[in-house]
Motif scaffolding. Sequence first.
Motif, PDB file in Angstrom:
ATOM      1  N   MET A  53     -51.211 -14.329  17.141  1.00 63.30           N
ATOM      2  CA  MET A  53     -51.148 -14.009  18.561  1.00 63.30           C
ATOM      3  C   MET A  53     -51.463 -15.221  19.430  1.00 63.30           C
ATOM      4  O   MET A  53     -52.455 -15.910  19.232  1.00 63.30           O
ATOM      5  CB  MET A  53     -52.109 -12.870  18.893  1.00 63.30           C
ATOM      6  CG  MET A  53     -52.079 -12.466  20.365  1.00 63.30           C
ATOM      7  SD  MET A  53     -53.087 -11.005  20.726  1.00 63.30           S
ATOM      8  CE  MET A  53     -52.024  -9.704  20.095  1.00 63.30           C
ATOM      9  N   VAL A  54     -50.589 -15.477  20.415  1.00 64.06           N
ATOM     10  CA  VAL A  54     -50.762 -16.587  21.361  1.00 64.06           C
ATOM     11  C   VAL A  54     -51.046 -16.003  22.735  1.00 64.06           C
ATOM     12  O   VAL A  54     -50.162 -15.445  23.383  1.00 64.06           O
ATOM     13  CB  VAL A  54     -49.503 -17.477  21.405  1.00 64.06           C
ATOM     14  CG1 VAL A  54     -49.620 -18.509  22.527  1.00 64.06           C
ATOM     15  CG2 VAL A  54     -49.296 -18.168  20.058  1.00 64.06           C
ATOM     16  N   ALA A 278     -42.274  -6.902  28.496  1.00 64.43           N
ATOM     17  CA  ALA A 278     -41.078  -7.711  28.729  1.00 64.43           C
ATOM     18  C   ALA A 278     -41.411  -9.038  29.405  1.00 64.43           C
ATOM     19  O   ALA A 278     -42.474  -9.211  30.018  1.00 64.43           O
ATOM     20  CB  ALA A 278     -40.077  -6.936  29.583  1.00 64.43           C
ATOM     21  N   LEU A 279     -40.467  -9.958  29.292  1.00 69.72           N
ATOM     22  CA  LEU A 279     -40.441 -11.200  30.070  1.00 69.72           C
ATOM     23  C   LEU A 279     -39.473 -10.964  31.215  1.00 69.72           C
ATOM     24  O   LEU A 279     -38.303 -10.641  30.994  1.00 69.72           O
ATOM     25  CB  LEU A 279     -39.960 -12.366  29.198  1.00 69.72           C
ATOM     26  CG  LEU A 279     -39.660 -13.688  29.924  1.00 69.72           C
ATOM     27  CD1 LEU A 279     -40.945 -14.296  30.486  1.00 69.72           C
ATOM     28  CD2 LEU A 279     -38.974 -14.673  28.968  1.00 69.72           C
ATOM     29  N   ASP A 304     -46.270  -8.033  23.149  1.00 69.77           N
ATOM     30  CA  ASP A 304     -45.328  -9.007  22.610  1.00 69.77           C
ATOM     31  C   ASP A 304     -45.019 -10.134  23.595  1.00 69.77           C
ATOM     32  O   ASP A 304     -44.324 -11.085  23.236  1.00 69.77           O
ATOM     33  CB  ASP A 304     -44.012  -8.323  22.211  1.00 69.77           C
ATOM     34  CG  ASP A 304     -43.972  -7.982  20.729  1.00 69.77           C
ATOM     35  OD1 ASP A 304     -44.896  -8.402  20.015  1.00 69.77           O
ATOM     36  OD2 ASP A 304     -43.036  -7.306  20.297  1.00 69.77           O
ATOM     37  N   PHE A 305     -45.510 -10.035  24.828  1.00 76.24           N
ATOM     38  CA  PHE A 305     -45.233 -11.051  25.849  1.00 76.24           C
ATOM     39  C   PHE A 305     -46.534 -11.335  26.589  1.00 76.24           C
ATOM     40  O   PHE A 305     -47.017 -10.500  27.350  1.00 76.24           O
ATOM     41  CB  PHE A 305     -44.141 -10.555  26.804  1.00 76.24           C
ATOM     42  CG  PHE A 305     -42.858 -10.225  26.100  1.00 76.24           C
ATOM     43  CD1 PHE A 305     -41.873 -11.174  25.938  1.00 76.24           C
ATOM     44  CD2 PHE A 305     -42.660  -8.958  25.559  1.00 76.24           C
ATOM     45  CE1 PHE A 305     -40.701 -10.876  25.266  1.00 76.24           C
ATOM     46  CE2 PHE A 305     -41.487  -8.651  24.885  1.00 76.24           C
ATOM     47  CZ  PHE A 305     -40.498  -9.620  24.731  1.00 76.24           C
ATOM     48  N   LEU A 306     -47.076 -12.550  26.380  1.00 79.37           N
ATOM     49  CA  LEU A 306     -48.410 -12.853  26.894  1.00 79.37           C
ATOM     50  C   LEU A 306     -48.377 -14.077  27.809  1.00 79.37           C
ATOM     51  O   LEU A 306     -47.694 -14.078  28.808  1.00 79.37           O
ATOM     52  CB  LEU A 306     -49.365 -13.022  25.704  1.00 79.37           C
ATOM     53  CG  LEU A 306     -49.462 -11.768  24.811  1.00 79.37           C
ATOM     54  CD1 LEU A 306     -50.168 -12.073  23.502  1.00 79.37           C
ATOM     55  CD2 LEU A 306     -50.168 -10.644  25.545  1.00 79.37           C
ATOM     56  N   GLY A 307     -49.148 -15.137  27.500  1.00 79.92           N
ATOM     57  CA  GLY A 307     -49.200 -16.309  28.365  1.00 79.92           C
ATOM     58  C   GLY A 307     -47.845 -16.946  28.569  1.00 79.92           C
ATOM     59  O   GLY A 307     -46.973 -16.894  27.701  1.00 79.92           O
ATOM     60  N   ILE A 308     -47.637 -17.594  29.738  1.00 79.67           N
ATOM     61  CA  ILE A 308     -46.316 -18.117  30.102  1.00 79.67           C
ATOM     62  C   ILE A 308     -46.449 -19.488  30.759  1.00 79.67           C
ATOM     63  O   ILE A 308     -47.433 -19.782  31.429  1.00 79.67           O
ATOM     64  CB  ILE A 308     -45.606 -17.110  31.042  1.00 79.67           C
ATOM     65  CG1 ILE A 308     -44.155 -17.508  31.288  1.00 79.67           C
ATOM     66  CG2 ILE A 308     -46.353 -16.953  32.344  1.00 79.67           C
ATOM     67  CD1 ILE A 308     -43.360 -16.437  32.000  1.00 79.67           C
ATOM     68  N   THR A 320     -46.620 -14.651  22.180  1.00 82.26           N
ATOM     69  CA  THR A 320     -46.316 -13.316  21.666  1.00 82.26           C
ATOM     70  C   THR A 320     -47.420 -12.903  20.698  1.00 82.26           C
ATOM     71  O   THR A 320     -48.346 -13.661  20.431  1.00 82.26           O
ATOM     72  CB  THR A 320     -44.965 -13.274  20.925  1.00 82.26           C
ATOM     73  OG1 THR A 320     -45.121 -13.851  19.609  1.00 82.26           O
ATOM     74  CG2 THR A 320     -43.897 -14.044  21.683  1.00 82.26           C
ATOM     75  N   GLY A 321     -47.279 -11.709  20.152  1.00 80.96           N
ATOM     76  CA  GLY A 321     -48.255 -11.229  19.186  1.00 80.96           C
ATOM     77  C   GLY A 321     -48.172 -11.928  17.847  1.00 80.96           C
ATOM     78  O   GLY A 321     -49.073 -11.803  17.016  1.00 80.96           O
TER      79      GLY A 321
END
Length: 338
Positions: A53-54, A278-279, A304-308, A320-321
């Motif tokens: 996971m990030v 989602a992104l 599934d969609f985290l830091g950007i 993502t995870g």
Amino acid sequence: MKYARVYALLLVFAFHISCEQNAKNKPQDNISKGHYSESQLKEAVAFKVPASMVRNVRKDKNGNILIASYLGVFRYDGTSFTNLTSEIISPRFSSFWDVLEDRKGNLWFGTKDSGAYYYNGKSFQHFTTRDGLGSNSALHIYEDKAGNIWFGTIGGVSRYDGKSFRNFTTKDGLPNNDINSIMEDKTGKIWFGTRGDACYYDGKTFTIFKNKDGKPFHNVWSIIEDKKGYIWFGDVDGLWRYDGSTFTNISQRGAYAIMEDKKGNIWTTGEVNPKTWALSRYDQKTVYNKKPVVSEIMSGGRMDFLGILEADDESIWFGTGVGVRRYDGKTITDFKGK
């Protein structure tokens, strides 16, 4: 001689007890229990890439991508990944959450339950509650204009001035001790998104941010200030925009992370519905409308969609995870296993 043997046996026994105690005091294996199996841990090490996971993706002054994953902090130089934290903690116990390069070029790493690390390119320094950090859950890191390093934890906020920590909690006016995000605006106010409300700190007092109806915002995951000085934040009711006097609920889509790109588009990651994340991209031509045009770039499962982050080449990186992905405007590249 008899007493010497007894003494030697006592020393061995004491050493054995000490080893058992040290084993008990080791960081708990939160990763493999309920999160990652033994095979996944081996895979992460074998691939030498962020394969867990990030939570956050950042950028250094040279344009390299910095990736905080549970199993280590990585740097991507455009060609390959380098694990920056392999020397200080094993993949099994790392659980990194955030990374920051400060104005002097030093790196800071935040962890889930092991405090924070400072790296000057040659050696590491470890900060925990013993050193004055408010909590060992240093989940978010931010540098203000004065060069202070702020840590958002589940026990309040810690500010490090290079010599010592000052800690802030609900006793000092914070609305909640569980911090989700930190941001300094153009006027010098430090904003905090918490599991409770959003607030800002003017150097003296904390002010809870309330909407036009006088109601506070709850569980604020992310806060940014755009080029025009508007404040964007995401809470349980979706994405909000604040122009200094008026609040506008832009979308019901969740906003775990928010980013403005070079063209003025607003990007978010987060929940679309309880089962889907989602992104998303809000078009810069309509971004200040009451309801901007939004494009869903990619969707998937929960978390599934985290830091950007936007890279120097304008590609969009997001955590993502199970690792990190890059969107170049046409194609999404998954770096897991490469």
